[in-house]
Structures are given as C-alpha cells and as structure tokens.
Design a protein around this motif. Structure first.
Motif, short mmCIF file in Angstrom:
data_model
loop_
_atom_site.label_atom_id
_atom_site.label_comp_id
_atom_site.label_asym_id
_atom_site.label_seq_id
_atom_site.Cartn_x
_atom_site.Cartn_y
_atom_site.Cartn_z
N MET A 153 7.51 24.21 190.31
CA MET A 153 7.38 25.61 189.90
C MET A 153 7.96 26.52 190.98
O MET A 153 7.52 26.47 192.13
N THR A 154 8.95 27.33 190.65
CA THR A 154 9.56 28.22 191.62
C THR A 154 8.63 29.38 191.94
O THR A 154 8.11 30.02 191.03
N PRO A 155 8.38 29.66 193.22
CA PRO A 155 7.46 30.75 193.57
C PRO A 155 8.00 32.11 193.15
O PRO A 155 9.18 32.42 193.36
N GLY A 156 7.16 32.91 192.53
CA GLY A 156 7.56 34.26 192.14
C GLY A 156 7.29 35.26 193.24
O GLY A 156 6.38 35.07 194.06
N ARG A 157 8.04 36.32 193.29
CA ARG A 157 7.92 37.29 194.38
C ARG A 157 6.58 38.02 194.36
O ARG A 157 6.16 38.57 195.37
N PHE A 158 5.88 38.03 193.21
CA PHE A 158 4.60 38.73 193.14
C PHE A 158 3.42 37.83 193.46
O PHE A 158 2.28 38.29 193.50
N GLY A 159 3.68 36.53 193.68
CA GLY A 159 2.63 35.64 194.13
C GLY A 159 1.74 35.12 193.01
O GLY A 159 1.95 35.39 191.83
N ASP A 160 0.72 34.36 193.42
CA ASP A 160 -0.27 33.85 192.48
C ASP A 160 -1.52 33.49 193.27
O ASP A 160 -1.54 33.60 194.49
N ALA A 161 -2.55 33.04 192.57
CA ALA A 161 -3.85 32.80 193.22
C ALA A 161 -4.18 31.32 193.36
O ALA A 161 -5.33 30.98 193.59
N ARG A 162 -3.17 30.46 193.25
CA ARG A 162 -3.45 29.03 193.39
C ARG A 162 -3.77 28.67 194.84
O ARG A 162 -3.20 29.23 195.77
#
Length: 208
Positions: A1-10
């Motif tokens: 999964m390519t990291p998105g610029r807005f991030g995530d909570a994983r």
C-alpha cells in the motif's frame, strides 16, 4: 500500500530508506531486506528524493524515472517505493520526518542510512534533532563502515547505540537509539551503473 500524503492511523513499525535511487539497484533491495529483518519492521519505504541538497543536479534523472526504478525492486506490500517527499513538499530529512510523524501518529519510524551517510550526517540540517527523535539503522558500505564507526556522529551518539532488535523498543526514551545493522557490504553502485550505461550508449553511437 503506497503511503498517502495525509497519513493514516495504522500502528506499524516503518523503516525509511531515503535516497536519489539514480537508479535503484540490487544493493538497495539487499539493504531494505536486511534492515526489515534486523530492525523487526513491518514495512520499509523507499523514499525517492525530489532532490538531495548534498548532491549535484547534473546527471540526476527525472523523479518519475527514478521512482519507476525503485518500484522495480519493491514488492508493493512490505517494500514500498514512494515519492512522498515530493508530495509533502519537503526536501530536508528533518522536515520530512517531522511531517511524517504528524501524519502517521501511531507509526514508529526507523531511518535507514548507509555508512557513507553516517559519516556525512553532521553536515545535515538539524542532524542532532534527527538522531534524537528517530531511530537510526546504519548499513555497512564498502570503504565507509569503519569511517562511520570512528566518525563524529558515532562518537556523539555513542551512549545511544543498541543492538538492532532494540532500537525501536524504548518507546519513551529521552533520546532515540541507533545501531549498525549486521549485513554484508553490497558492491552495487548507482554511479557505476550510470557509468556503464553511458559507456554502452557511447559504443552504440560509434557502431562497429
């Protein structure tokens, strides 16, 4: 999964292997695999730099070309090639790390560098802040490993050196840890690859 610029909570343990990747090669894959195993990472990002302030612009391939070469050695699942620095608009490592920590708040990062970069680390913007706030995994490089271990950065950070499996275990330590990752020195070199490509191109133009 390519990291998105807005991030995530994983919640993950992520290695960050930055560089020009001009082009990416088997040495980069070797480093990524060894770092992932030794540092007990969930994944490692090959962060293709939009432009290294310490490297000349001449001879640097366009970002899309370098990103494509990084994707060829990645698997897209645990070894992930990304141009996230370009999308964040950051150029210096200190700024990139700060932006990533804001966007991926539950991730724990380890910054993976070659021994050559450990030698050059004191030239980086806010290098002590980098070493204080993110774990460092240093990979052996031909001709650089002994210099790195005897260099200024290693001397300043001597009290914070740990075994590889322990650099991400001290969650609330006042200073991040660093380690030398046990790995064989891989001889692959982007400079040598570019030189060979140029020589082949010159030979083809000259003809038989």
């Amino acid at each position: 999964m390519t990291p998105g610029r807005f991030g995530d909570a994983r919640r993950r343990r992520i290695g960050l292997l930055g560089g020009s990747f001009n082009p990416a090669h088997e040495g980069h894959r070797h480093v990524a695999r060894r770092a992932m195993q030794a540092l007990r990472l969930d994944e490692i990002w090959l962060m293709v730099s939009p432009g290294n302030p310490l490297k000349p612009v001449q001879g640097m391939a366009p970002l899309p070309e370098r990103l494509a070469s990084a994707r060829r050695i990645a698997d897209g699942r645990r070894i992930i090639a990304t141009d996230i620095e370009a999308r964040l608009g950051t150029r210096y490592t200190a700024d990139t790390l700060a932006a990533l920590r804001r966007r991926f708040r539950r991730a724990r990062f380890a910054f993976v560098i070659g021994a050559d970069n450990m030698v050059q680390l004191p030239r980086w913007k806010q290098w002590r802040a980098i070493a204080r706030t993110v774990a460092l995994g240093v990979l052996p490089r031909p001709g650089w490993t002994r210099r790195a271990l005897a260099g200024r950065a290693a001397h300043v950070l001597a009290h914070h050196r740990r075994v590889p499996g322990g650099v991400l275990t001290e969650s609330f330590a006042p200073h991040a840890a660093w380690c030398l990752v046990p790995a064989r020195e891989h001889a692959a070199s982007a400079t040598a690859i570019r030189r060979a490509q140029a020589e082949r191109s010159t030979g083809e133009r000259r003809g038989p």
